[in-house]
Design a protein around this motif. Structure first.
Motif, short mmCIF file in Angstrom:
data_model
loop_
_atom_site.label_atom_id
_atom_site.label_comp_id
_atom_site.label_asym_id
_atom_site.label_seq_id
_atom_site.Cartn_x
_atom_site.Cartn_y
_atom_site.Cartn_z
N UNK A 85 -3.73 11.02 -16.54
CA UNK A 85 -3.30 9.55 -16.48
C UNK A 85 -2.30 9.46 -17.58
N UNK A 86 -1.49 8.52 -17.21
CA UNK A 86 -0.58 8.39 -18.41
C UNK A 86 -1.19 7.20 -19.40
N UNK A 87 -1.44 7.49 -20.90
CA UNK A 87 -2.39 6.82 -21.46
C UNK A 87 -1.18 6.45 -22.65
N UNK A 88 -1.66 5.36 -23.73
CA UNK A 88 -1.27 5.14 -24.92
C UNK A 88 -2.20 5.27 -25.86
N UNK A 89 -2.10 6.15 -26.77
CA UNK A 89 -3.33 6.68 -28.15
C UNK A 89 -2.68 5.98 -29.34
#
Length: 255
Positions: A85-89
């Motif tokens: 998935x494309x995520x922001x961490x």
């Protein structure tokens, strides 16, 4: 008399059903019958005990996991592996924590750390993020998994700004009490990651893994006290909503 003997336990069971509907499971039904009504009361008590146990399990899960992750685990389809998935961490940690705590008792250190982590968790939840884990004086949060979020980058940056604000307020309170300054650094990065359960078949941990996650950690380690560093992909998704200053390129471990 016979009618009364039949209807009284039925009324008792109906009243108990209403208590269950309101979420009250911590009770038992007393029906002094050895017939079918007594059997029904016994089955009802077993059901409420099971519901109470499940409620207690859920309350423990909600304390050690994000509610979103707990929901995923309670679906029952638990297996190792994940999906891309494309995520922001986001990573945030306390600057100079070792020096800050070396003259304090362990109980004071834990109390101080928990005071900040409570604020961090609230700031992350305010922007619909998931606390992935706490590692010492560091908190890791993710947006975009396990629940999809088309504005994951913006929510992460907003959470970082809120976290910085509440930490500044905490620092003022601490200094007013005559305690040492308390500052944090924050790193945020957006990109593809594997989100899912890792570990063993007997002990699972829901997390996100990948180069984009590692880059967020490196940005956190590079951030100065009070600074928020965001990756280029994050900035591309929030450039219309935030003010940011481009930094010169830098080499960090692995990047």
């Amino acid at each position: 008399v016979l009618s009364q003997q039949l209807t009284a336990p039925i009324r008792t069971l109906l009243g108990a059903t209403d208590r269950v509907r309101r979420g009250d499971y911590d009770f038992t039904v007393e029906v002094p019958h050895q017939d079918e009504l007594g059997t029904l009361a016994g089955a009802f008590n077993q059901m409420t005990q099971g519901l109470l146990l499940k409620e207690r399990y859920r309350s423990v899960l909600d304390k050690v996991l994000s509610p979103d992750v707990a929901d995923e685990l309670l679906k029952g389809d638990l297996r190792l592996g994940g999906e891309t998935r494309e995520v922001t961490t986001l990573f945030a940690d306390v600057r100079g924590f070792s020096a800050l705590t070396e003259h304090h008792a362990p109980e004071q250190v834990i109390g101080m750390l928990n005071e900040w982590l409570e604020l961090a968790a609230a700031a992350i939840a305010e922007e619909s993020g998931v606390v992935d884990k706490y590692v010492g004086d560091q908190v890791m949060a993710v947006w975009g998994a396990p629940v999809a979020d088309p504005l994951h980058a913006l929510h992460a940056v907003r959470a970082a700004l809120l976290l910085r604000t509440v930490t500044i307020e905490l620092d003022r309170t601490r200094q007013a009490r005559g305690e040492a300054p308390f500052e944090i650094g924050i790193g945020i990065n957006t990109g593809l990651a594997v989100a899912g359960n890792s570990g063993s078949s007997t002990r699972l941990n829901y997390t996100v893994l990948g180069a984009s996650v590692n880059a967020a950690m490196r940005l956190c380690s590079e951030a100065l006290p009070g600074e928020i560093l965001i990756g280029e992909q994050t900035f591309a998704q929030v450039r219309d909503d935030v003010s940011a200053t481009r930094q010169p390129p830098r080499i960090v471990k692995g990047f």
